[in-house]
Design a protein around this motif. Structure first.
Motif, PDB file in Angstrom:
ATOM      1  N   UNK A 196       0.844  -1.200   0.000  1.00  0.00           N
ATOM      2  CA  UNK A 196       0.000   0.000   0.000  1.00  0.00           C
ATOM      3  C   UNK A 196       0.875   1.243   0.000  1.00  0.00           C
ATOM      4  N   UNK A 197       1.945   1.230   0.777  1.00  0.00           N
ATOM      5  CA  UNK A 197       2.862   2.377   0.789  1.00  0.00           C
ATOM      6  C   UNK A 197       3.492   2.599  -0.581  1.00  0.00           C
ATOM      7  N   UNK A 198       3.759   1.529  -1.283  1.00  0.00           N
ATOM      8  CA  UNK A 198       4.397   1.627  -2.592  1.00  0.00           C
ATOM      9  C   UNK A 198       3.471   2.236  -3.640  1.00  0.00           C
ATOM     10  N   UNK A 199       2.199   1.833  -3.627  1.00  0.00           N
ATOM     11  CA  UNK A 199       1.300   2.246  -4.698  1.00  0.00           C
ATOM     12  C   UNK A 199       0.582   3.566  -4.418  1.00  0.00           C
ATOM     13  N   UNK A 200       0.696   4.054  -3.163  1.00  0.00           N
ATOM     14  CA  UNK A 200       0.096   5.352  -2.815  1.00  0.00           C
ATOM     15  C   UNK A 200       1.203   6.305  -2.370  1.00  0.00           C
TER      16      UNK A 200
END
Length: 205
Positions: A196-200
């Motif tokens: 989630x941190x990677x894609x947002x």
């Protein structure tokens, strides 16, 4: 070289997942702030072709402190192509196939695809049979909200390997001997949170 003599027990295989969460990403937020009792919903399947979902399994991961457990629901005669259909259509298909599990079905009405991920895994077992080790690498993450999810691909450096030691709760004492012999740093790790941190770019609390 570990004194518990781990040997490989399965062939290396690619693990693919769709993680589900609500509109507020509650599961993600609970993990980040350290809620002691929390859940995680995902759909898991195996195979080199990430887009082809064949006979997957719903896994509900339960976490209570440092102890984890899973509830599984296996689908048979299930086939879905992510290249030809949307993640939302996948969710509808899952709901339609959960007629025999109304509790889980009602829960999926409240969730939506939040993250797509895949990685390679190798499996090892100690000589005594009480401890398992998995090695995960070549991690990839995708945003299911893109028109073409492949355009959102994010990867972790190929030198990054996640080692997990797994055992029943009554084997905790000897597990410390094993971890002391691993020349690595122990840390908390959640592929879902990391993805989630990677894609947002930023998630506010």
């Amino acid at each position: 070289m570990n004194s518990f003599c781990f040997t490989e027990i399965f062939e290396e295989r690619k693990i693919n997942n769709v993680y589900f969460d609500d509109n507020d990403l509650s599961f993600y937020r609970q993990n980040v702030i350290g809620v002691g009792e929390r859940l995680k919903y995902r759909l898991r399947w195996y195979g080199q072709d990430f887009s082809l979902i064949e006979n997957p399994t719903i896994e509900i991961k339960k976490k209570k402190g440092e102890v984890g457990d899973k509830v599984r629901h296996k689908f048979t005669n299930f086939s879905f192509n992510l290249d030809a259909n949307t993640p939302s259509e996948l969710q509808n298909m899952i709901i339609n196939r959960l007629e025999d599990n109304l509790g889980m079905k009602n829960k999926f009405y409240q969730l939506q695809p939040a993250l797509l991920s895949s990685y390679e895994r190798r499996y090892f077992l100690s000589f005594c049979g009480r401890y398992r080790v998995t090695l995960d690498y070549n991690q990839e993450f995708f945003n299911p909200n893109y028109i073409n999810y492949k355009d959102s691909r994010r990867t972790i450096d190929q030198s990054t390997i996640v080692l997990e030691l797994k055992y029943s709760i009554n084997e905790d004492v000897d597990s410390r001997i094993i971890t002391q012999q691993f020349n690595t740093r122990l840390s908390k790790n959640s592929k879902y949170v990391q993805g989630i941190d990677f894609i947002h770019d930023q998630i506010t609390f």
